[in-house]
Design a protein around this motif. Structure first.
Motif, mmCIF file in Angstrom:
data_model
loop_
_atom_site.group_PDB
_atom_site.id
_atom_site.type_symbol
_atom_site.label_atom_id
_atom_site.label_comp_id
_atom_site.label_asym_id
_atom_site.label_seq_id
_atom_site.Cartn_x
_atom_site.Cartn_y
_atom_site.Cartn_z
ATOM 1 N N ASP A 108 0.822 -1.206 0.000
ATOM 2 C CA ASP A 108 0.000 0.000 0.000
ATOM 3 C C ASP A 108 0.860 1.263 0.000
ATOM 4 N N ALA A 109 1.972 1.247 0.739
ATOM 5 C CA ALA A 109 2.862 2.406 0.758
ATOM 6 C C ALA A 109 3.442 2.670 -0.626
ATOM 7 N N LEU A 110 3.820 1.607 -1.325
ATOM 8 C CA LEU A 110 4.391 1.761 -2.668
ATOM 9 C C LEU A 110 3.338 2.200 -3.671
ATOM 10 N N ARG A 111 2.144 1.638 -3.586
ATOM 11 C CA ARG A 111 1.092 2.053 -4.514
ATOM 12 C C ARG A 111 0.737 3.515 -4.291
ATOM 13 N N SER A 112 0.718 3.949 -3.021
ATOM 14 C CA SER A 112 0.437 5.354 -2.730
ATOM 15 C C SER A 112 1.498 6.278 -3.312
ATOM 16 N N ALA A 113 2.732 5.784 -3.385
ATOM 17 C CA ALA A 113 3.832 6.558 -3.950
ATOM 18 C C ALA A 113 3.964 6.374 -5.461
ATOM 19 N N HIS A 114 3.058 5.603 -6.065
ATOM 20 C CA HIS A 114 3.066 5.350 -7.516
ATOM 21 C C HIS A 114 4.363 4.672 -7.957
ATOM 22 N N LEU A 115 4.757 3.672 -7.191
ATOM 23 C CA LEU A 115 5.974 2.921 -7.489
ATOM 24 C C LEU A 115 5.637 1.472 -7.821
ATOM 25 N N PRO A 116 6.486 0.810 -8.614
ATOM 26 C CA PRO A 116 6.254 -0.608 -8.928
ATOM 27 C C PRO A 116 6.297 -1.472 -7.678
ATOM 28 N N THR A 117 5.447 -2.471 -7.657
ATOM 29 C CA THR A 117 5.381 -3.317 -6.470
ATOM 30 C C THR A 117 6.480 -4.370 -6.429
ATOM 31 N N GLU A 118 7.315 -4.459 -7.464
ATOM 32 C CA GLU A 118 8.534 -5.274 -7.318
ATOM 33 C C GLU A 118 9.311 -4.851 -6.076
ATOM 34 N N TYR A 119 9.263 -3.558 -5.750
ATOM 35 C CA TYR A 119 10.008 -3.053 -4.590
ATOM 36 C C TYR A 119 9.491 -3.654 -3.277
ATOM 37 N N ALA A 120 8.234 -4.109 -3.242
ATOM 38 C CA ALA A 120 7.700 -4.720 -2.021
ATOM 39 C C ALA A 120 8.341 -6.056 -1.726
ATOM 40 N N LEU A 121 9.081 -6.605 -2.686
ATOM 41 C CA LEU A 121 9.764 -7.883 -2.487
ATOM 42 C C LEU A 121 11.139 -7.726 -1.859
ATOM 43 N N ILE A 122 11.652 -6.507 -1.815
ATOM 44 C CA ILE A 122 12.986 -6.288 -1.257
ATOM 45 C C ILE A 122 13.099 -6.835 0.171
ATOM 46 N N PRO A 123 12.117 -6.605 1.064
ATOM 47 C CA PRO A 123 12.272 -7.166 2.414
ATOM 48 C C PRO A 123 12.312 -8.686 2.470
ATOM 49 N N PHE A 124 11.766 -9.393 1.482
ATOM 50 C CA PHE A 124 11.944 -10.844 1.462
ATOM 51 C C PHE A 124 13.414 -11.188 1.274
ATOM 52 N N VAL A 125 14.079 -10.453 0.392
ATOM 53 C CA VAL A 125 15.503 -10.697 0.144
ATOM 54 C C VAL A 125 16.342 -10.252 1.329
ATOM 55 N N GLU A 126 16.009 -9.126 1.903
ATOM 56 C CA GLU A 126 16.842 -8.541 2.949
ATOM 57 C C GLU A 126 16.634 -9.177 4.324
ATOM 58 N N SER A 127 15.394 -9.412 4.702
ATOM 59 C CA SER A 127 15.129 -9.818 6.089
ATOM 60 C C SER A 127 14.117 -10.933 6.237
ATOM 61 N N GLY A 128 13.560 -11.435 5.137
ATOM 62 C CA GLY A 128 12.480 -12.396 5.255
ATOM 63 C C GLY A 128 11.223 -11.787 5.861
ATOM 64 N N TYR A 129 11.068 -10.471 5.700
ATOM 65 C CA TYR A 129 9.926 -9.728 6.246
ATOM 66 C C TYR A 129 9.837 -9.848 7.765
ATOM 67 N N ARG A 130 10.986 -9.764 8.419
ATOM 68 C CA ARG A 130 11.030 -9.790 9.881
ATOM 69 C C ARG A 130 11.495 -8.432 10.392
ATOM 70 N N PRO A 131 10.629 -7.677 11.030
ATOM 71 C CA PRO A 131 11.008 -6.328 11.473
ATOM 72 C C PRO A 131 12.183 -6.315 12.435
ATOM 73 N N GLY A 132 12.362 -7.392 13.193
ATOM 74 C CA GLY A 132 13.450 -7.443 14.162
ATOM 75 C C GLY A 132 14.686 -8.151 13.672
ATOM 76 N N ALA A 133 14.798 -8.397 12.373
ATOM 77 C CA ALA A 133 15.951 -9.126 11.844
ATOM 78 C C ALA A 133 17.235 -8.326 12.038
ATOM 79 N N ARG A 134 18.286 -9.019 12.413
ATOM 80 C CA ARG A 134 19.606 -8.404 12.563
ATOM 81 C C ARG A 134 20.636 -9.282 11.857
ATOM 82 N N SER A 135 21.594 -8.636 11.219
ATOM 83 C CA SER A 135 22.695 -9.346 10.581
ATOM 84 C C SER A 135 23.933 -9.216 11.448
#
Length: 324
Positions: A108-135
């Motif tokens: 929803d944040a990306l659609r509101s900004a008129h951006l492609p939703t491919e960008y919504a997949l970035i957190p799957f690559v970066e953190s597995g969609y875990r807000p508390g993920a740490r490297s």
């Protein structure tokens, strides 16, 4: 993770000085804090079941994602990365956990900004969609910011509070930066995610070195960029194809036909009890709010923005929109 070379272009990137996270290296393991289709479109359109106003539906989230893709065609998706991320559709289908509500919030944040939703997949690559993920190398949160870059993007980090672990703070910064990159690279989502991974100056330099323009670029031919950065595009495209193709599976579609809490940001200013006090007052599950908002662990100063189910947000002031 490493900060990209150079500050942002003055006219285009007033609030950014490098990639949001440490790109240009293999992702390291992170530790978590934890309807029928019609015939239209590559994945068709899911029938969205009626849900309460404070909720959305899994079908609706999925359809907003598919409708926002810049590159829905999947003939060239990488077999390697398709296999690597094959579990993601099942994560979204699972009735437990916070992945689908968080994914809906980012879509929803990306659609509101008129951006492609491919960008919504970035957190799957970066953190597995875990807000508390740490490297182990330092990055943290849904979008895996490093501390220096987080501060450059106005994410607060101070004693008792790490805004990288706030889905509100981190997503706002990520969407703002992606919007800048999207404009900088002529609306080519592939160049934008390369810049997100490696830094905008590296991508600009590669375009010059290979005598390409952003408006007519061939990202796969930018050989002076690392293989890791070029693979970032292949990862996201493979993920998007897995999602599109999952929509052709009847059982998977049915698994999404359920109400999903719509997450909204609220401001805890004036809430003396912090997150716990807010949860008690609103009758919300405190443990769930902690999972959604790991930045709040052990700290209760006023003014913090948190994600809550919309049903529990009526009595608190709304936070500023994510996309601005």
């Amino acid at each position: 993770m490493r900060v990209g070379a150079g500050a942002a272009l003055a006219l285009l990137l007033a609030s950014a000085t490098g990639p949001l996270h440490a790109g240009d290296q293999e992702p390291q393991a992170v530790v978590a804090a934890a309807a029928p289709l019609d015939a239209a479109g590559p994945a068709g359109h899911l029938a969205v079941v009626p849900v309460p106003a404070a909720a959305t539906s899994g079908a609706g989230i999925y359809q907003r994602f598919v409708d926002g893709l810049a590159q829905p065609a999947c003939e060239d998706a990488s077999p390697r990365w398709r296999a690597h991320y094959a579990h993601v559709p099942e994560q979204l289908a699972a009735s437990e956990g916070e992945v689908l509500p968080l994914f809906g919030y980012v879509v929803d944040a990306l659609r509101s900004a008129h951006l492609p939703t491919e960008y919504a997949l970035i957190p799957f690559v970066e953190s597995g969609y875990r807000p508390g993920a740490r490297s182990g190398s330092g990055p943290a949160g849904l979008w895996q910011f490093i501390a220096v870059t987080a501060r450059n993007h106005d994410i607060p980090i101070r004693r008792g509070y790490d805004g990288r672990l706030s889905p509100v703070d981190a997503t706002r910064a990520a969407v703002r930066y992606l919007k800048t990159l999207h404009g900088m690279f002529a609306g080519d989502w592939r160049l934008a995610v390369m810049a997100f991974n490696a830094g905008e100056y590296r991508v600009l330099g590669a375009l010059r070195r290979h005598d390409q323009r952003a408006a007519a670029a061939r990202p796969e031919a930018l050989d002076s960029l690392s293989g890791i950065t070029r693979a970032y595009v292949r990862k996201l495209h493979a993920l998007s194809c897995l999602m599109v193709e999952a929509g052709t599976d009847q059982a998977w579609r049915e698994s999404l036909e359920r109400p999903v809490p719509r997450l909204v940001a609220v401001d805890l200013a004036g809430e003396p009890g912090g997150l716990e006090g807010y949860a008690r007052r609103m009758g919300l599950d405190t443990a769930r709010l902690r999972r959604l908002n790991p930045a709040q662990a052990g700290a209760r100063p006023a003014g913090r923005q948190i994600l809550v189910p919309a049903a529990g947000a009526a009595a608190a002031p709304a936070a500023a929109p994510v996309a601005n």
